[in-house]
Scaffold this motif. Structure first.
Motif, PDB file in Angstrom:
ATOM      1  N   GLY A  66       0.808  -1.177  -0.014  1.00 31.53           N
ATOM      2  CA  GLY A  66      -0.173   0.177   0.036  1.00 31.53           C
ATOM      3  C   GLY A  66       1.101   1.256   0.032  1.00 31.53           C
ATOM      4  N   ASP A 135      -3.730  -4.034  -5.815  1.00 29.23           N
ATOM      5  CA  ASP A 135      -2.943  -4.325  -4.785  1.00 29.23           C
ATOM      6  C   ASP A 135      -3.434  -5.461  -3.757  1.00 29.23           C
ATOM      7  OD1 ASP A 135      -1.856  -4.026  -2.075  1.00 29.23           O
ATOM      8  OD2 ASP A 135      -2.307  -1.887  -1.865  1.00 29.23           O
ATOM      9  N   ARG A 175       1.348  -0.939  12.459  1.00 34.24           N
ATOM     10  CA  ARG A 175       0.601  -0.037  11.648  1.00 34.24           C
ATOM     11  C   ARG A 175      -0.494   0.852  12.075  1.00 34.24           C
ATOM     12  NH1 ARG A 175      -1.067  -3.365   6.195  1.00 34.24           N
ATOM     13  NH2 ARG A 175      -1.776  -5.005   7.573  1.00 34.24           N
ATOM     14  N   ARG A 179      -7.243  -1.921  12.013  1.00 34.33           N
ATOM     15  CA  ARG A 179      -7.637  -3.216  11.531  1.00 34.33           C
ATOM     16  C   ARG A 179      -7.623  -4.332  12.512  1.00 34.33           C
ATOM     17  NH1 ARG A 179      -4.485  -3.628   5.718  1.00 34.33           N
ATOM     18  NH2 ARG A 179      -4.864  -5.710   6.242  1.00 34.33           N
TER      19      ARG A 179
HETATM   20 MG   LIG Z   1      -2.131  -3.146   2.125  1.00 41.06          MG
END
Ligand SMILES: [Mg+2]
Ligand SMILES: Nc1ncnc2c1ncn2[C@@H]1O[C@H](COP(=O)(O)OP(=O)(O)O)[C@@H](O)[C@H]1O
Ligand SMILES: O=c1ccn([C@@H]2O[C@H](COP(=O)(O)OP(=O)(O)O)[C@@H](O)[C@H]2O)c(=O)[nH]1
Length: 238
Positions: A66, A135, A175, A179
């Motif tokens: 990404g 992606d 990150r 998520r």
């Molecule tokens: Mg990704």
């Protein structure tokens, strides 16, 4: 509106572009392990009559797909379609498939191909730009063949971000995007799925001479300098 690619084997670089790319160090000897003897036969870059140019961006969770896609978009004007992001949007929209998709993502499993390809198709159809970065897809052979059947096209090139597992784990745990799958248990499952399913896809495109293996260790900018020549040669060929 983009038009469907008529050929399943469209390729972009002339042999002189390929030589120039190699001279500029776009891929290391490691990358060449994956390249076939006669990779590029095509003449143009974005095929004029088809008006469609597809790049698949592959690599394990946290390998930087990404991040590098954002830089490619900024520098080369591609439209970025992240398969994972399309699936997360589907969950957020409370669609019929949302609960099933969420369950699969939490378990690090691969969502049925037809669901993902239909979302990618919608994304491609809603866009005038014919230059796509897809992606995080295809994640397995079934994904790959479903794309060919439903979209009727193959990618022109495939990037593969090669990253050691420990580094991927570290990046995913840092990150911080909230998520549901960025936790150590799910990461371990995702890495297992990745290890079990990605190689046949990579091997398939390698044999077709479409694969660019990129060393994903380094700063984001250092890695982009490995990616840039792949796309710069493509622009030059237009
Ligand atoms: Mg990704
Ligand atoms: N070269 C890099 N070095 C260190 N961290 C990186 C690098 N590239 C990306 N990251 C970070 O690692 C995490 C995963 O990157 P991301 O682009 O989301 O990977 P992917 O899409 O392959 O899962 C993000 O937090 C991102 O900011
Ligand atoms: O083609 C795809 C892409 C993603 N996923 C699911 O979505 C999750 C997150 O994918 P994403 O590409 O966003 O993760 P990343 O590799 O970027 O961390 C994966 O683990 C899968 O469960 C899937 O099933 N098919």
């Amino acid at each position: 509106m983009w038009r469907r690619a008529a050929s399943l084997s469209s390729s972009i670089f002339s042999s002189s572009s390929r030589r120039a790319l190699r001279d500029r160090g776009a891929y290391s000897s490691k990358a060449m392990e994956f390249s076939s003897a006669e990779p590029f036969k095509g003449e143009g870059c974005l095929s004029k009559e088809k008006n469609l140019y597809i790049t698949f961006v592959l690599g394990g969770p946290g390998s930087g797909k990404g991040t590098q896609c954002a830089k490619i978009v900024e520098n080369f004007g591609y439209t970025h379609l992240s398969a994972g992001e399309l699936l997360r949007q589907e969950i957020a929209s409370n669609s019929e498939d949302g609960v099933m998709i969420l369950d699969m993502i939490k378990e690090g499993k691969i969502v049925p191909s037809e669901v993902t390809v239909k979302l990618i198709q919608k994304g491609m159809e809603s866009c005038d730009n014919g230059k796509f970065l897809i992606d995080g897809f295809p994640r397995n052979e079934e994904n790959r063949t479903a794309f060919e059947q439903i979209i009727g096209a193959e990618p022109n090139i495939v990037l593969f971000f090669d990253c050691p597992e420990e580094e991927m784990i570290k990046r995913v745990l840092n990150r911080n995007e909230g998520r549901v799958d960025d936790n150590i248990d799910t990461i371990r499952k995702r890495l297992k799925v990745f290890a079990a399913s990605h190689y046949p896809v990579i091997d398939y495109y390698s044999k077709k001479g479409k694969l660019y293996k990129i060393d994903a260790i380094g700063t984001e900018d250092e890695i982009f300098e490995r990616v840039r020549p792949v796309f710069a040669a493509c622009e030059g060929a237009q």
